[in-house]
Scaffold this motif. Structure first.
Motif, PDB file in Angstrom:
ATOM      1  N   SER A 139      -6.038  -2.781   2.306  1.00 19.31           N
ATOM      2  CA  SER A 139      -6.345  -2.826   0.869  1.00 19.31           C
ATOM      3  C   SER A 139      -5.491  -1.825   0.100  1.00 19.31           C
ATOM      4  CB  SER A 139      -7.836  -2.530   0.642  1.00 19.31           C
ATOM      5  OG  SER A 139      -8.645  -3.513   1.237  1.00 19.31           O
ATOM      6  N   THR A 140      -5.308  -0.622   0.672  1.00 20.50           N
ATOM      7  CA  THR A 140      -4.452   0.367   0.024  1.00 20.50           C
ATOM      8  C   THR A 140      -2.999  -0.065   0.057  1.00 20.50           C
ATOM      9  OG1 THR A 140      -5.980   2.169   0.586  1.00 20.50           O
ATOM     10  CG2 THR A 140      -3.699   2.777   0.069  1.00 20.50           C
TER      11      THR A 140
ATOM     12  N   VAL B 209       7.719  17.247   9.611  1.00 20.23           N
ATOM     13  CA  VAL B 209       6.493  16.482   9.850  1.00 20.23           C
ATOM     14  C   VAL B 209       6.883  15.037  10.128  1.00 20.23           C
ATOM     15  CG1 VAL B 209       4.294  15.717   8.883  1.00 20.23           C
ATOM     16  CG2 VAL B 209       5.180  17.982   8.303  1.00 20.23           C
ATOM     17  N   TYR B 210       6.389  14.498  11.239  1.00 18.15           N
ATOM     18  CA  TYR B 210       6.677  13.120  11.622  1.00 18.15           C
ATOM     19  C   TYR B 210       5.449  12.240  11.392  1.00 18.15           C
ATOM     20  CZ  TYR B 210      10.850  15.032  13.842  1.00 18.15           C
ATOM     21  OH  TYR B 210      12.048  15.666  14.074  1.00 18.15           O
ATOM     22  N   GLU B 211       5.643  11.146  10.691  1.00 13.07           N
ATOM     23  CA  GLU B 211       4.556  10.229  10.343  1.00 13.07           C
ATOM     24  C   GLU B 211       4.986   8.802  10.653  1.00 13.07           C
ATOM     25  OE1 GLU B 211       1.587   8.141   9.462  1.00 13.07           O
ATOM     26  OE2 GLU B 211       1.298  10.294   9.157  1.00 13.07           O
ATOM     27  N   ARG B 212       4.150   8.053  11.362  1.00 14.19           N
ATOM     28  CA  ARG B 212       4.522   6.698  11.746  1.00 14.19           C
ATOM     29  C   ARG B 212       4.373   5.682  10.620  1.00 14.19           C
ATOM     30  NH1 ARG B 212      -0.465   4.882  15.777  1.00 14.19           N
ATOM     31  NH2 ARG B 212      -2.146   5.044  14.225  1.00 14.19           N
ATOM     32  N   SER B 213       3.560   5.983   9.617  1.00 12.90           N
ATOM     33  CA  SER B 213       3.336   5.047   8.516  1.00 12.90           C
ATOM     34  C   SER B 213       4.450   5.135   7.474  1.00 12.90           C
ATOM     35  CB  SER B 213       1.988   5.329   7.853  1.00 12.90           C
ATOM     36  OG  SER B 213       0.932   5.169   8.777  1.00 12.90           O
TER      37      SER B 213
ATOM     38  N   LYS C  61      -3.776   7.858  -5.342  1.00 10.01           N
ATOM     39  CA  LYS C  61      -2.665   8.170  -4.460  1.00 10.01           C
ATOM     40  C   LYS C  61      -1.547   8.955  -5.121  1.00 10.01           C
ATOM     41  CE  LYS C  61      -5.307   6.327  -1.717  1.00 10.01           C
ATOM     42  NZ  LYS C  61      -6.256   7.242  -1.051  1.00 10.01           N
ATOM     43  N   ASP C  62      -1.496   8.945  -6.453  1.00  5.66           N
ATOM     44  CA  ASP C  62      -0.490   9.798  -7.092  1.00  5.66           C
ATOM     45  C   ASP C  62      -0.843  11.272  -6.925  1.00  5.66           C
ATOM     46  OD1 ASP C  62      -2.680   9.711  -8.785  1.00  5.66           O
ATOM     47  OD2 ASP C  62      -1.503   9.555 -10.629  1.00  5.66           O
ATOM     48  N   ILE C  63      -2.125  11.559  -6.715  1.00  2.00           N
ATOM     49  CA  ILE C  63      -2.542  12.942  -6.465  1.00  2.00           C
ATOM     50  C   ILE C  63      -2.078  13.379  -5.082  1.00  2.00           C
ATOM     51  CG2 ILE C  63      -4.573  14.419  -6.094  1.00  2.00           C
ATOM     52  CD1 ILE C  63      -5.934  12.788  -8.324  1.00  2.00           C
ATOM     53  N   VAL C  64      -2.202  12.476  -4.105  1.00  2.00           N
ATOM     54  CA  VAL C  64      -1.692  12.781  -2.766  1.00  2.00           C
ATOM     55  C   VAL C  64      -0.177  12.936  -2.814  1.00  2.00           C
ATOM     56  CG1 VAL C  64      -1.556  11.996  -0.380  1.00  2.00           C
ATOM     57  CG2 VAL C  64      -3.602  11.503  -1.726  1.00  2.00           C
TER      58      VAL C  64
ATOM     59  N   LEU D 298      -5.734  10.395   4.072  1.00  4.81           N
ATOM     60  CA  LEU D 298      -5.768  10.709   2.646  1.00  4.81           C
ATOM     61  C   LEU D 298      -5.097   9.596   1.847  1.00  4.81           C
ATOM     62  CD1 LEU D 298      -4.706  14.470   2.808  1.00  4.81           C
ATOM     63  CD2 LEU D 298      -7.002  13.622   2.286  1.00  4.81           C
ATOM     64  N   THR D 299      -4.049   9.032   2.438  1.00  2.00           N
ATOM     65  CA  THR D 299      -3.305   7.968   1.769  1.00  2.00           C
ATOM     66  C   THR D 299      -3.879   6.596   2.074  1.00  2.00           C
ATOM     67  OG1 THR D 299      -1.251   9.250   1.738  1.00  2.00           O
ATOM     68  CG2 THR D 299      -1.038   6.857   1.584  1.00  2.00           C
ATOM     69  N   TYR D 300      -4.059   6.295   3.346  1.00  5.21           N
ATOM     70  CA  TYR D 300      -4.410   4.929   3.725  1.00  5.21           C
ATOM     71  C   TYR D 300      -5.885   4.711   4.052  1.00  5.21           C
ATOM     72  CZ  TYR D 300       0.558   3.765   3.927  1.00  5.21           C
ATOM     73  OH  TYR D 300       1.862   3.525   3.603  1.00  5.21           O
ATOM     74  N   GLY D 301      -6.646   5.760   4.301  1.00  9.69           N
ATOM     75  CA  GLY D 301      -8.025   5.582   4.717  1.00  9.69           C
ATOM     76  C   GLY D 301      -9.050   5.759   3.614  1.00  9.69           C
ATOM     77  N   ILE D 302      -8.768   6.645   2.664  1.00 15.36           N
ATOM     78  CA  ILE D 302      -9.699   6.914   1.564  1.00 15.36           C
ATOM     79  C   ILE D 302      -9.303   6.044   0.372  1.00 15.36           C
ATOM     80  CG2 ILE D 302     -10.571   8.671  -0.018  1.00 15.36           C
ATOM     81  CD1 ILE D 302      -9.907  10.756   2.141  1.00 15.36           C
ATOM     82  N   PRO D 303     -10.198   5.225  -0.126  1.00 19.66           N
ATOM     83  CA  PRO D 303      -9.838   4.311  -1.217  1.00 19.66           C
ATOM     84  C   PRO D 303      -9.381   5.047  -2.479  1.00 19.66           C
ATOM     85  CG  PRO D 303     -11.919   3.650  -0.227  1.00 19.66           C
ATOM     86  CD  PRO D 303     -11.582   5.012   0.326  1.00 19.66           C
TER      87      PRO D 303
END
Length: 494
Positions: A273-274, A180-184, A202-205, A191-196
């Protein structure tokens, strides 16, 4: 069902929430867990439906009702009622790769399709789902599943949101080697950066990301396709490629004063913010609204998240504009079950704003006409006018401005949350795939093949902005199609 009359004897209970005044002091989840006994009672409310609609995902008037991933809801509700939690977990995992996400941030179209919702509050399906998966992790029932054999086939997934991760999970279990390739900086997409964090910690993600990596899925972050690696390299190194880049091109406003300092896209605000919570370098993108007047333009969930974020930053005031009228308190005659209920609700962010400022921050049927700046080019106010929804013989219902309702609002920060226009185009152009009129990847639902051999697409990149459950649905389905493409036959569920 074990409690045949449960729906007549037991009332729906909502998950306990920390008080609004307390929770805006931190970034932790605002919902408290249910006890086992509370969940057993809620499971007992599930009716012995002749034809249950909760687990059959469909779209009515363009809106989802029922579960798009066909969760076996009546079965695990009954198992929870009986206290057979591990069996309930096994049923849940048959259809849902990430119940810890959907149990927290999905809008629960399953509850809209609940038969009980015809005349009474629906079964608390979402809370039951969350409790099952949390109990699974707490008790160590969820462990890495390492495939017994590998097929020798390699698959690249571009994007690590729910669609990409679901596809990777399924294909890995089929024995393929998945990268899986991710630019961030971190995996998870929105799930990580968009949902507060207060909605999804984020430990759940990260717990799920760690589990996928333990299952031998390779996740490569800080890698942008077209910049750090080319489409040609990916196609040469893999037997198939899946585009799951999401639909993150934000819709803008073309009105006077748009270039004022202090006007931002909502997702830029939430992302930075995240990143700040992660102590990441935000490259001067972090926006702090402490002591400022904030206006959010757009009445959806993203706008609500901006409201909640601004409150935690101790804003002076916050208002959210919506173009549409306030929703009714009860279903109307043109919104009958099993359509999802289109009714007034008080989201977590609005409860918090009400607790802080004494009123719901939403303003309805309002249109922004102009942004006004001070002598330094910084936003100082915006001008609005009220709208009325009227029926036009040629165009159907339209919004018409009401003369004399002009208003001026003080604002130093505005967040634009009026939706998305589709996927960002650079990756799609880099792979040279055909796109639709909506700028999404041209790939038929159920087939997911693009105009380029061996390249597939799924999730928001294919369908446009949608729900997390539709992303998981498409991730699972594209995995079946890719598996069949690679092996000639697939035994993965579709």
């Amino acid at each position: 069902m074990g409690k045949a009359t449960g729906f007549m004897e037991i009332a729906r209970e909502e998950a306990a929430e920390r008080s609004p005044g307390e929770r805006i002091k931190d970034w932790n989840e605002y919902v408290a867990p249910f006890s086992d006994e509370e969940m057993k009672r809620q499971g007992a409310r599930c009716m012995d439906c002749g034809t249950p609609f909760c687990h059959t995902g469909m779209e009515i008037k363009g809106v989802a009702t029922g579960c798009p991933i066909n969760n076996l809801i009546p079965e695990w509700n009954d198992l929870v009622y009986r206290g057979r939690w591990k069996e309930a977990l096994e049923k849940l995992q048959k259809t849902n790769n990430f119940p810890e996400f959907t149990g927290r941030v999905c809008p629960a179209p399953c509850e809209g399709g609940c038969t009980l919702a015809i005349s009474d509050p629906a079964v608390a399906i979402k809370d039951i789902e969350r409790t099952i998966i949390d109990k699974g992790f707490e008790n160590g029932w969820i462990t890495p599943r390492i495939p017994e054999a590998r097929t020798g086939k390699r698959v690249a997934v571009i994007g690590s949101g729910p669609a990409g991760l679901a596809a990777a999970d399924q294909l890995n279990q089929a024995g393929h080697s998945v990268t899986v390739y991710e630019r961030s900086n971190r995996a998870g997409g929105l799930l990580t950066y968009g949902i507060p964090n207060m909605k999804l910690e984020k430990d759940i993600v990260q717990r799920r990301i760690d589990l996928l990596e333990q299952e031998e899925i390779q996740i490569v972050t800080n890698t942008e396709v077209g910049k750090d690696i080319t489409a040609e390299e990916l196609q040469n190194q893999h037997d198939a490629v899946i585009l799951c880049t999401g639909a993150q091109k934000q819709r803008d406003m073309n009105i006077p004063g748009r270039d004022a300092k202090g006007i931002h896209f909502a997702m830029d605000y939430l992302t930075a913010s995240t990143q700040k919570l992660f102590n990441e370098d935000t490259q001067d993108q972090y926006i702090n609204v402490e002591g400022k007047d904030v206006i959010v333009i757009g009445g959806g969930d993203t706008g609500a998240d901006c409201v909640a974020t601004a409150l935690r930053q101790k804003c002076k005031s916050v208002v959210q504009f919506g173009k549409h009228p306030q929703k009714p308190l009860k279903r109307t005659e043109d919104n009958l079950w099993p359509e999802p209920p289109d009714v007034y609700t008080l989201d977590y962010a609005y409860k918090e704003a009400e607790g802080e400022f004494g009123k719901d921050p939403r303003r309805y049927s309002i249109q922004t006409k102009e942004f006004v700046t001070d002598e330094n080019g910084a936003l100082k106010e915006l001008h609005t006018i009220q709208l009325e929804k009227v029926k036009d013989e040629e165009r159907g219902f339209v919004h018409r401005e009401i003369p004399g309702t002009e208003q001026i609002w003080p604002a130093q920060h505005v967040f634009i949350a009026i939706g998305f226009e589709g996927p960002e185009q650079p990756v799609l152009k880099h792979f040279d795939v055909n796109t639709t009129e909506r700028s999404c990847v041209d790939a038929k639902y159920g087939e997911y093949t693009t105009s380029v051999e061996g390249v597939f697409a799924a999730g928001d990149a294919r369908r446009g902005q949608s729900l997390i459950v539709w992303a998981i649905n498409e991730g699972r389905e594209v995995a079946h199609e890719v598996d069949e493409y690679l092996m000639g036959v697939s035994y993965l569920p579709s």
